[in-house]
Design a protein around this motif. Structure first.
Motif, PDB file in Angstrom:
ATOM      1  N   ILE A 170       0.830  -1.202   0.000  1.00 20.62           N
ATOM      2  CA  ILE A 170       0.000   0.000   0.000  1.00 20.62           C
ATOM      3  C   ILE A 170       0.864   1.252   0.000  1.00 20.62           C
ATOM      4  O   ILE A 170       0.536   2.268  -0.620  1.00 20.62           O
ATOM      5  N   GLY A 171       2.009   1.197   0.668  1.00 22.38           N
ATOM      6  CA  GLY A 171       2.871   2.368   0.731  1.00 22.38           C
ATOM      7  C   GLY A 171       3.826   2.500  -0.440  1.00 22.38           C
ATOM      8  O   GLY A 171       4.268   3.614  -0.743  1.00 22.38           O
ATOM      9  N   LYS A 172       4.156   1.388  -1.114  1.00 19.92           N
ATOM     10  CA  LYS A 172       5.236   1.417  -2.106  1.00 19.92           C
ATOM     11  C   LYS A 172       4.828   1.046  -3.535  1.00 19.92           C
ATOM     12  O   LYS A 172       5.411   1.554  -4.486  1.00 19.92           O
ATOM     13  N   LEU A 173       3.867   0.158  -3.701  1.00 15.89           N
ATOM     14  CA  LEU A 173       3.602  -0.408  -5.023  1.00 15.89           C
ATOM     15  C   LEU A 173       2.190  -0.085  -5.514  1.00 15.89           C
ATOM     16  O   LEU A 173       1.324   0.335  -4.741  1.00 15.89           O
ATOM     17  N   ASN A 174       1.968  -0.318  -6.807  1.00 16.93           N
ATOM     18  CA  ASN A 174       0.649  -0.118  -7.401  1.00 16.93           C
ATOM     19  C   ASN A 174      -0.334  -1.169  -6.907  1.00 16.93           C
ATOM     20  O   ASN A 174       0.020  -2.338  -6.734  1.00 16.93           O
ATOM     21  N   ARG A 175      -1.563  -0.758  -6.687  1.00 15.82           N
ATOM     22  CA  ARG A 175      -2.583  -1.683  -6.179  1.00 15.82           C
ATOM     23  C   ARG A 175      -3.015  -2.692  -7.243  1.00 15.82           C
ATOM     24  O   ARG A 175      -3.119  -3.888  -6.989  1.00 15.82           O
ATOM     25  N   ARG A 176      -3.291  -2.200  -8.449  1.00 17.07           N
ATOM     26  CA  ARG A 176      -3.847  -3.057  -9.502  1.00 17.07           C
ATOM     27  C   ARG A 176      -2.906  -4.184  -9.880  1.00 17.07           C
ATOM     28  O   ARG A 176      -3.302  -5.361  -9.895  1.00 17.07           O
ATOM     29  N   SER A 177      -1.648  -3.852 -10.176  1.00 14.27           N
ATOM     30  CA  SER A 177      -0.696  -4.882 -10.598  1.00 14.27           C
ATOM     31  C   SER A 177      -0.373  -5.842  -9.448  1.00 14.27           C
ATOM     32  O   SER A 177      -0.188  -7.045  -9.680  1.00 14.27           O
ATOM     33  N   SER A 178      -0.319  -5.336  -8.223  1.00 16.98           N
ATOM     34  CA  SER A 178      -0.042  -6.196  -7.076  1.00 16.98           C
ATOM     35  C   SER A 178      -1.180  -7.186  -6.858  1.00 16.98           C
ATOM     36  O   SER A 178      -0.945  -8.384  -6.640  1.00 16.98           O
ATOM     37  N   LEU A 179      -2.413  -6.699  -6.926  1.00 17.58           N
ATOM     38  CA  LEU A 179      -3.573  -7.568  -6.753  1.00 17.58           C
ATOM     39  C   LEU A 179      -3.633  -8.615  -7.849  1.00 17.58           C
ATOM     40  O   LEU A 179      -3.899  -9.794  -7.588  1.00 17.58           O
ATOM     41  N   LEU A 180      -3.366  -8.205  -9.074  1.00 18.39           N
ATOM     42  CA  LEU A 180      -3.353  -9.139 -10.195  1.00 18.39           C
ATOM     43  C   LEU A 180      -2.281 -10.210  -9.996  1.00 18.39           C
ATOM     44  O   LEU A 180      -2.527 -11.403 -10.205  1.00 18.39           O
ATOM     45  N   GLY A 181      -1.095  -9.787  -9.564  1.00 14.21           N
ATOM     46  CA  GLY A 181       0.000 -10.732  -9.362  1.00 14.21           C
ATOM     47  C   GLY A 181      -0.302 -11.763  -8.296  1.00 14.21           C
ATOM     48  O   GLY A 181      -0.027 -12.965  -8.475  1.00 14.21           O
ATOM     49  N   PHE A 182      -0.871 -11.341  -7.180  1.00 15.86           N
ATOM     50  CA  PHE A 182      -1.145 -12.277  -6.087  1.00 15.86           C
ATOM     51  C   PHE A 182      -2.282 -13.241  -6.416  1.00 15.86           C
ATOM     52  O   PHE A 182      -2.253 -14.404  -5.999  1.00 15.86           O
ATOM     53  N   THR A 183      -3.291 -12.794  -7.147  1.00 13.20           N
ATOM     54  CA  THR A 183      -4.367 -13.719  -7.521  1.00 13.20           C
ATOM     55  C   THR A 183      -3.862 -14.771  -8.510  1.00 13.20           C
ATOM     56  O   THR A 183      -4.234 -15.951  -8.405  1.00 13.20           O
ATOM     57  N   ILE A 184      -3.024 -14.361  -9.441  1.00 12.17           N
ATOM     58  CA  ILE A 184      -2.468 -15.323 -10.406  1.00 12.17           C
ATOM     59  C   ILE A 184      -1.532 -16.299  -9.704  1.00 12.17           C
ATOM     60  O   ILE A 184      -1.576 -17.518  -9.963  1.00 12.17           O
ATOM     61  N   LEU A 185      -0.680 -15.790  -8.800  1.00  6.61           N
ATOM     62  CA  LEU A 185       0.227 -16.667  -8.057  1.00  6.61           C
ATOM     63  C   LEU A 185      -0.549 -17.667  -7.223  1.00  6.61           C
ATOM     64  O   LEU A 185      -0.206 -18.866  -7.179  1.00  6.61           O
ATOM     65  N   SER A 186      -1.607 -17.213  -6.570  1.00  8.41           N
ATOM     66  CA  SER A 186      -2.434 -18.117  -5.775  1.00  8.41           C
ATOM     67  C   SER A 186      -3.064 -19.190  -6.653  1.00  8.41           C
ATOM     68  O   SER A 186      -3.097 -20.379  -6.277  1.00  8.41           O
ATOM     69  N   GLY A 187      -3.546 -18.797  -7.830  1.00  7.50           N
ATOM     70  CA  GLY A 187      -4.161 -19.760  -8.730  1.00  7.50           C
ATOM     71  C   GLY A 187      -3.187 -20.808  -9.235  1.00  7.50           C
ATOM     72  O   GLY A 187      -3.490 -22.005  -9.245  1.00  7.50           O
ATOM     73  N   ILE A 188      -1.979 -20.380  -9.616  1.00  6.03           N
ATOM     74  CA  ILE A 188      -0.971 -21.320 -10.127  1.00  6.03           C
ATOM     75  C   ILE A 188      -0.572 -22.327  -9.052  1.00  6.03           C
ATOM     76  O   ILE A 188      -0.505 -23.535  -9.300  1.00  6.03           O
ATOM     77  N   CYS A 189      -0.301 -21.835  -7.841  1.00  2.00           N
ATOM     78  CA  CYS A 189       0.131 -22.720  -6.753  1.00  2.00           C
ATOM     79  C   CYS A 189      -0.976 -23.672  -6.328  1.00  2.00           C
ATOM     80  O   CYS A 189      -0.710 -24.817  -5.955  1.00  2.00           O
ATOM     81  N   SER A 190      -2.223 -23.212  -6.386  1.00  2.00           N
ATOM     82  CA  SER A 190      -3.338 -24.068  -6.015  1.00  2.00           C
ATOM     83  C   SER A 190      -3.491 -25.230  -7.000  1.00  2.00           C
ATOM     84  O   SER A 190      -3.712 -26.377  -6.594  1.00  2.00           O
ATOM     85  N   VAL A 191      -3.358 -24.945  -8.294  1.00  2.00           N
ATOM     86  CA  VAL A 191      -3.442 -26.014  -9.298  1.00  2.00           C
ATOM     87  C   VAL A 191      -2.258 -26.967  -9.167  1.00  2.00           C
ATOM     88  O   VAL A 191      -2.419 -28.205  -9.239  1.00  2.00           O
ATOM     89  N   MET A 192      -1.063 -26.408  -8.952  1.00  2.00           N
ATOM     90  CA  MET A 192       0.126 -27.257  -8.787  1.00  2.00           C
ATOM     91  C   MET A 192       0.048 -28.112  -7.533  1.00  2.00           C
ATOM     92  O   MET A 192       0.661 -29.186  -7.468  1.00  2.00           O
ATOM     93  N   CYS A 193      -0.720 -27.643  -6.536  1.00  2.00           N
ATOM     94  CA  CYS A 193      -0.895 -28.406  -5.302  1.00  2.00           C
ATOM     95  C   CYS A 193      -1.512 -29.778  -5.572  1.00  2.00           C
ATOM     96  O   CYS A 193      -1.170 -30.766  -4.919  1.00  2.00           O
ATOM     97  N   VAL A 194      -2.415 -29.832  -6.547  1.00  2.00           N
ATOM     98  CA  VAL A 194      -3.052 -31.102  -6.910  1.00  2.00           C
ATOM     99  C   VAL A 194      -2.017 -32.064  -7.484  1.00  2.00           C
ATOM    100  O   VAL A 194      -1.964 -33.250  -7.124  1.00  2.00           O
ATOM    101  N   LEU A 195      -1.166 -31.557  -8.367  1.00  2.00           N
ATOM    102  CA  LEU A 195      -0.149 -32.401  -9.000  1.00  2.00           C
ATOM    103  C   LEU A 195       0.930 -32.819  -8.016  1.00  2.00           C
ATOM    104  O   LEU A 195       1.436 -33.941  -8.078  1.00  2.00           O
ATOM    105  N   ALA A 196       1.271 -31.919  -7.085  1.00  2.00           N
ATOM    106  CA  ALA A 196       2.340 -32.209  -6.127  1.00  2.00           C
ATOM    107  C   ALA A 196       1.951 -33.296  -5.142  1.00  2.00           C
ATOM    108  O   ALA A 196       2.818 -33.945  -4.554  1.00  2.00           O
ATOM    109  N   GLY A 197       0.640 -33.516  -4.960  1.00  2.00           N
ATOM    110  CA  GLY A 197       0.195 -34.549  -4.033  1.00  2.00           C
ATOM    111  C   GLY A 197       0.660 -35.936  -4.418  1.00  2.00           C
ATOM    112  O   GLY A 197       0.798 -36.824  -3.561  1.00  2.00           O
ATOM    113  N   LYS A 198       0.946 -36.128  -5.699  1.00  2.00           N
ATOM    114  CA  LYS A 198       1.421 -37.439  -6.160  1.00  2.00           C
ATOM    115  C   LYS A 198       2.925 -37.599  -5.975  1.00  2.00           C
ATOM    116  O   LYS A 198       3.460 -38.687  -6.163  1.00  2.00           O
ATOM    117  N   VAL A 199       3.596 -36.491  -5.622  1.00  2.00           N
ATOM    118  CA  VAL A 199       5.050 -36.506  -5.488  1.00  2.00           C
ATOM    119  C   VAL A 199       5.480 -36.464  -4.035  1.00  2.00           C
ATOM    120  O   VAL A 199       6.238 -37.318  -3.572  1.00  2.00           O
TER     121      VAL A 199
END
Length: 314
Positions: A170-199
Motif C-alpha cells: 500500500i505504501g510502495k507499489l501499485n494496487r492493480r498490478s499487485s492484486l493481479l499478481g497475487f491472484t495469479i500466483l495463488s491460482g498457479i500454486c493451487s493447481v500445482m498443489c493437486v499435482l504435487a500430491g502425487k510426489v
C-alpha cells in the motif's frame, strides 16, 4: 484506513485463527457442539465491547453535513494523541453530496453510474474468487495427506507476513498490478498443489501455503483498493457488496471441498482456476496509488473525466 489500525485488525484476526487448531486439539475427543461453544465465546465478548470502542467516521459525518458530531469525535481522538492535538478544525472543508444518501440510494447510484458499476462489478468478481480460496483452503486441508492440526496452524501463521506485505505494498507499489499478481500466483500454486500430491506431501503443503498466503494478501489488498476506488458517500455500500461477493465464494467452497475428497482437482484445482480467472478483472480498474480519495460522486466523476481526457490526448 490507518496503517497501524489496519495492521492490528489483521493481526488480531490471525491470533483468532491460530486459536482454532489449539481449541480443536484440546477438544478433539468431544462433540463438534463443544468446539462451536468455545469458539463462540470470544465473539460474544467482542459484540458486548465494540459499541464502547468504535466511533463513527468523521469524514462521513462531514459529508453528511453533521459537522458538530464529526468535530467532537476528532477532538476526542486528539485528546489522546499529541500528534494531532494542535489541528485547527475551523479550516475543515468537505463538499456535501447533492443527492439523498441512504443504503438504497447508494446501491442505486452504484448501479446507475456506468463508471461505478464497472468498478463494482470488477471488484465483486475478483472478490468472489479470492473468497473461494481464502475461506475454502482451510476447509480443504483435511483432503491433504498432512497433519490437520499442523497444517491449520501453518495457514494461520501465514497471515502474519501477509498483513505486513499488504501494508508495504500500500505504501510502495501499485494496487492493480499487485492484486493481479497475487491472484495469479495463488491460482498457479493451487493447481500445482493437486499435482504435487502425487510426489510429496511436504511439497504439496508448501504450495498450498503459498497459495493461501497469496489469497490472504489479495484479500487485504482488495479491501483497501475498494476503499480508494469509491467516494465516501457510497464507500460503505461498495465495501458491503464486495464482502457479499467474498462470502458467496466462501459459501460455495464447502461443496468443492466435499467433492474433492474423491477427486483433488475439484477442490484445489477449481480454487486455482477461479481465483486466477476472476483476478484478471482488476485489469479494468483504474490505479489509485498516490490519488486523493473523493468524498462525493461529483468529485469522483470529475476525476474520471479528467483521466479519460488525458488518456485520449496521450
Amino acid at each position: 484506513m490507518a496503517g497501524s489500525g489496519g495492521y492490528n485488525r489483521f493481526s488480531f484476526f490471525t491470533l483468532g485463527f491460530l486459536s482454532l487448531p489449539a481449541i480443536a486439539y484440546v477438544n478433539r475427543g468431544s462433540s463438534w457442539r463443544t468446539l462451536y461453544f468455545w469458539t463462540s465465546m470470544p465473539t460474544l465478548f467482542y459484540s458486548m465491547f465494540i459499541p464502547f470502542f468504535v466511533r463513527e467516521s468523521p469524514r462521513w459525518l462531514f459529508v453528511q453535513g453533521r459537522t458538530e458530531e464529526a468535530v467532537l469525535i476528532i477532538k476526542s481522538i486528539a485528546s489522546t494523541n499529541q500528534n494531532i492535538s494542535h489541528i485547527s478544525f475551523s479550516n475543515f472543508c468537505f463538499e456535501r453530496e447533492t443527492w439523498n444518501v441512504d443504503l438504497y440510494s447508494a446501491i442505486k447510484v452504484l448501479v446507475e453510474k456506468k463508471w461505478a458499476f464497472r468498478r463494482l462489478s470488477a471488484v465483486m468478481v475478483a472478490g468472489f474468487g479470492i473468497g473461494m480460496v481464502y475461506y475454502g483452503m482451510p476447509l480443504g486441508l483435511g483432503n491433504l495427506s498432512f497433519n490437520l492440526y499442523l497444517s491449520v496452524t501453518l495457514n494461520a501463521l501465514s497471515e502474519l507476513p501477509s498483513s505486513m506485505i499488504t501494508f508495504f505494498i500500500i505504501g510502495k507499489l501499485n494496487r492493480r498490478s499487485s492484486l493481479l499478481g497475487f491472484t495469479i500466483l495463488s491460482g498457479i500454486c493451487s493447481v500445482m498443489c493437486v499435482l504435487a500430491g502425487k510426489v510429496s506431501a511436504t511439497l504439496q503443503i508448501g504450495l498450498e501455503l503459498v497459495s493461501f498466503f497469496s489469497a490472504c494478501t489479495a484479500f487485504g489488498l482488495i479491501l483497501i483498493y475498494t476503499l480508494e476506488l469509491f467516494p465516501t458517500c457510497v464507500r460503505n455500500s461498495a465495501i458491503s457488496m464486495l464482502r457479499q461477493a467474498v462470502v458467496l465464494g466462501g459459501a460455495i467452497s464447502p461443496v468443492l471441498v466435499a467433492a474433492g475428497r474423491k477427486n483433488g482437482f475439484l477442490t484445489f484445482g477449481v480454487f486455482g482456476l477461479v481465483i486466477g480467472i476472476c483476478g484478471l478483472f482488476v485489469v479494468s480498474l483504474p490505479e489509485t496509488r498516490d490519488r486523493t480519495i473523493s468524498d462525493t460522486m461529483d468529485e469522483e466523476e470529475y476525476k474520471e473525466r479528467v483521466a479519460f481526457s488525458c488518456d485520449n490526448i496521450s
